[in-house]
Design a protein around this motif. Structure first.
Motif, short mmCIF file in Angstrom:
data_model
loop_
_atom_site.label_atom_id
_atom_site.label_comp_id
_atom_site.label_asym_id
_atom_site.label_seq_id
_atom_site.Cartn_x
_atom_site.Cartn_y
_atom_site.Cartn_z
N GLY A 1 0.91 -1.36 0.08
CA GLY A 1 -0.07 -0.02 -0.01
C GLY A 1 0.86 1.14 -0.10
O GLY A 1 0.49 2.29 -0.89
N THR A 2 1.80 1.03 1.08
CA THR A 2 2.59 2.23 0.97
C THR A 2 3.60 2.50 -0.53
O THR A 2 3.76 3.83 -0.77
N ALA A 3 3.96 1.36 -1.22
CA ALA A 3 4.74 1.52 -2.30
C ALA A 3 3.81 2.09 -3.28
O ALA A 3 4.32 2.96 -4.04
N VAL A 4 2.70 1.73 -3.47
CA VAL A 4 1.54 2.17 -4.47
C VAL A 4 1.40 3.58 -4.27
O VAL A 4 1.34 4.34 -5.13
N GLY A 5 1.19 4.01 -2.93
CA GLY A 5 1.07 5.48 -2.52
C GLY A 5 2.19 6.27 -3.18
O GLY A 5 1.98 7.42 -3.63
N LEU A 6 3.53 5.87 -2.98
CA LEU A 6 4.45 6.66 -3.60
C LEU A 6 4.54 6.37 -5.04
O LEU A 6 5.09 7.78 -5.68
N ALA A 7 4.03 5.71 -5.67
CA ALA A 7 4.28 5.51 -7.05
C ALA A 7 3.20 6.42 -7.79
O ALA A 7 3.26 6.92 -8.91
N VAL A 8 1.92 6.78 -7.05
CA VAL A 8 1.10 7.44 -7.84
C VAL A 8 0.79 9.12 -7.36
O VAL A 8 -0.15 9.63 -7.63
N GLN A 9 1.88 9.34 -6.55
CA GLN A 9 1.73 11.01 -6.33
C GLN A 9 1.84 11.56 -7.66
O GLN A 9 2.92 11.49 -8.42
N PRO A 10 1.22 12.54 -7.63
CA PRO A 10 1.39 13.72 -9.01
C PRO A 10 2.55 14.12 -9.08
O PRO A 10 3.23 14.53 -7.98
N LEU A 11 2.98 14.32 -10.39
CA LEU A 11 4.44 14.75 -10.62
C LEU A 11 4.34 16.17 -11.01
O LEU A 11 3.66 16.53 -11.78
N TYR A 12 4.98 17.09 -10.33
CA TYR A 12 5.08 18.31 -10.76
C TYR A 12 6.44 18.95 -10.98
O TYR A 12 6.75 20.17 -11.37
N ASP A 13 7.53 17.95 -10.71
CA ASP A 13 8.63 18.50 -11.21
C ASP A 13 9.78 17.21 -11.31
O ASP A 13 8.93 16.27 -11.39
N SER A 14 10.89 17.64 -11.87
CA SER A 14 11.96 16.31 -11.92
C SER A 14 11.42 15.47 -13.19
O SER A 14 11.68 14.20 -13.17
N TYR A 15 10.61 15.79 -14.15
CA TYR A 15 10.49 15.15 -15.41
C TYR A 15 11.47 14.95 -16.09
O TYR A 15 12.34 16.10 -16.11
N PRO A 16 12.13 13.86 -16.66
CA PRO A 16 11.40 12.88 -16.56
C PRO A 16 11.73 11.74 -15.74
O PRO A 16 11.41 10.47 -15.66
N VAL A 17 12.75 12.22 -15.13
CA VAL A 17 13.24 11.35 -13.91
C VAL A 17 12.34 10.56 -13.06
O VAL A 17 12.01 9.25 -12.76
#
Length: 333
Positions: free
Chosen positions: A70-86
């Motif tokens: 659950g925690t791992a998926v939560g980290l995976a699906v945070q909206p990305l606002y910077d550091s694209y594409p890394v």
């Protein structure tokens, strides 16, 4: 002592108050972004993939998924606002592997989808930055842009350290079953099974993060659009079902309102009840407001009646909350 703060801030505080293991996973996740940044920087200068760095990230993903899905998926699906594409690549790798676990992939398949998803966007660093802005892309520029998955795929050629399917994931993650994808417009069985799963993860993450030409979309709406696209034959239906198992109909971070008047934010999915996630609910009738973790699967009298915090905020600011979403327009994602 109660401190007055906006409702969304109260929810954010509650949903980010983690135990030591979860805090460690967050720190390690940030570390993986740094390792991937080094990997991409080296690729941009030498056009070579340092798989020693890549394997560190994939191995960490596997450990996190085993420790606390659950925690791992939560980290995976945070909206990305910077550091694209890394950062997008790190999250795509983690979400793809979570889906692979749910679909009972073999260890080799998990490694291949994790590694291929991690490096697939490395070629974006070789694309002229002017193509990633807000201006419409001309056709001749589009031809250059859609080649970016091939850069990583070519770098993987002949690398014995990578499972054979890794190259297929990197090269085909932007392909679509109906032939509308890129870089080759492949259709149906011509697209590797692992690439089909990675494509769904990549698309979902691209939709919930802002892009130069549009704002971020609510996770719930992104799921709806992917389901619709699967119905039209664009995505693998098995892969989309797996996404639902992993992130639920109301993905982690979604704002929802319950039939008892409380609002909440989704914390975790319930695999066998995709419409009944675990959430942190806020009761504004109490002073101070009362926060409670609620598992909708264990509370049959409760149900979600409304979703979409971003839509409400957009309407307040005069933006158009019905901005069309495309499941195939996020070249940078």
């Amino acid at each position: 002592m109660y401190v007055d703060m906006p409702t969304t801030s109260l929810l954010d505080v509650s949903s980010t108050s983690f135990a030591s293991r979860e805090a460690r996973m967050r720190r390690e996740f940030v570390g993986a972004i740094g390792v991937t940044a080094d990997l991409f920087t080296k690729f941009a200068s030498e056009q070579e993939l340092d798989l020693f760095l890549a394997w560190q990230v994939v191995a960490q993903h596997r450990r996190h998924l085993s420790e606390d899905l659950g925690t791992a998926v939560g980290l995976a699906v945070q909206p990305l606002y910077d550091s694209y594409p890394v950062r997008h690549s790190v999250q795509c790798s983690l979400l793809s592997m979570a889906m692979g676990l749910d679909a009972e992939f073999t260890d080799d398949e998990l490694q291949a989808i994790g590694l291929g998803s991690l490096v697939h966007d490395a070629g974006m660093l070789l694309v002229p930055s002017r193509l990633l802005g807000v201006d419409p892309i001309k056709e001749r520029d589009r031809r250059d842009l859609v080649r970016h998955p091939l850069y990583a795929a070519m770098a993987l050629d002949g690398m014995a350290e990578a499972p054979p399917a890794t190259r297929c994931v990197a090269a085909q993650i932007h392909e679509r079953l109906d032939g509308s994808g890129y870089p080759h417009g492949l259709k149906d069985s011509a697209i590797h099974r692992l690439a089909r799963y990675a494509a769904v993860a990549d698309t979902f993450l691209g939709m919930i993060s802002p892009r130069p030409h549009r704002p971020a979309h609510e996770p719930y709406r992104a799921v709806e659009e992917i389901l619709f696209a699967a119905h039209r034959g664009r995505f693998d239906s098995s892969a989309v079902r797996t996404l639902l198992h992993v992130v639920s109909l109301y993905p982690v971070g979604s704002s929802v309102w319950l039939n008892d008047g409380r609002m909440g934010r989704v914390l975790r999915a319930n695999r066998d009840a995709v419409d009944r996630p675990i959430l942190i609910a806020l009761d504004l009738e109490h002073d101070p407001p009362k926060l409670e973790t609620v598992d909708l699967a264990k509370n049959p009298d409760l149900k979600v009646v409304r979703v979409g915090e971003l839509f409400d905020e957009a309407s307040k600011s005069g933006q158009n909350s019905s901005t069309p979403i495309s499941t195939n327009d996020h070249f940078v994602g």
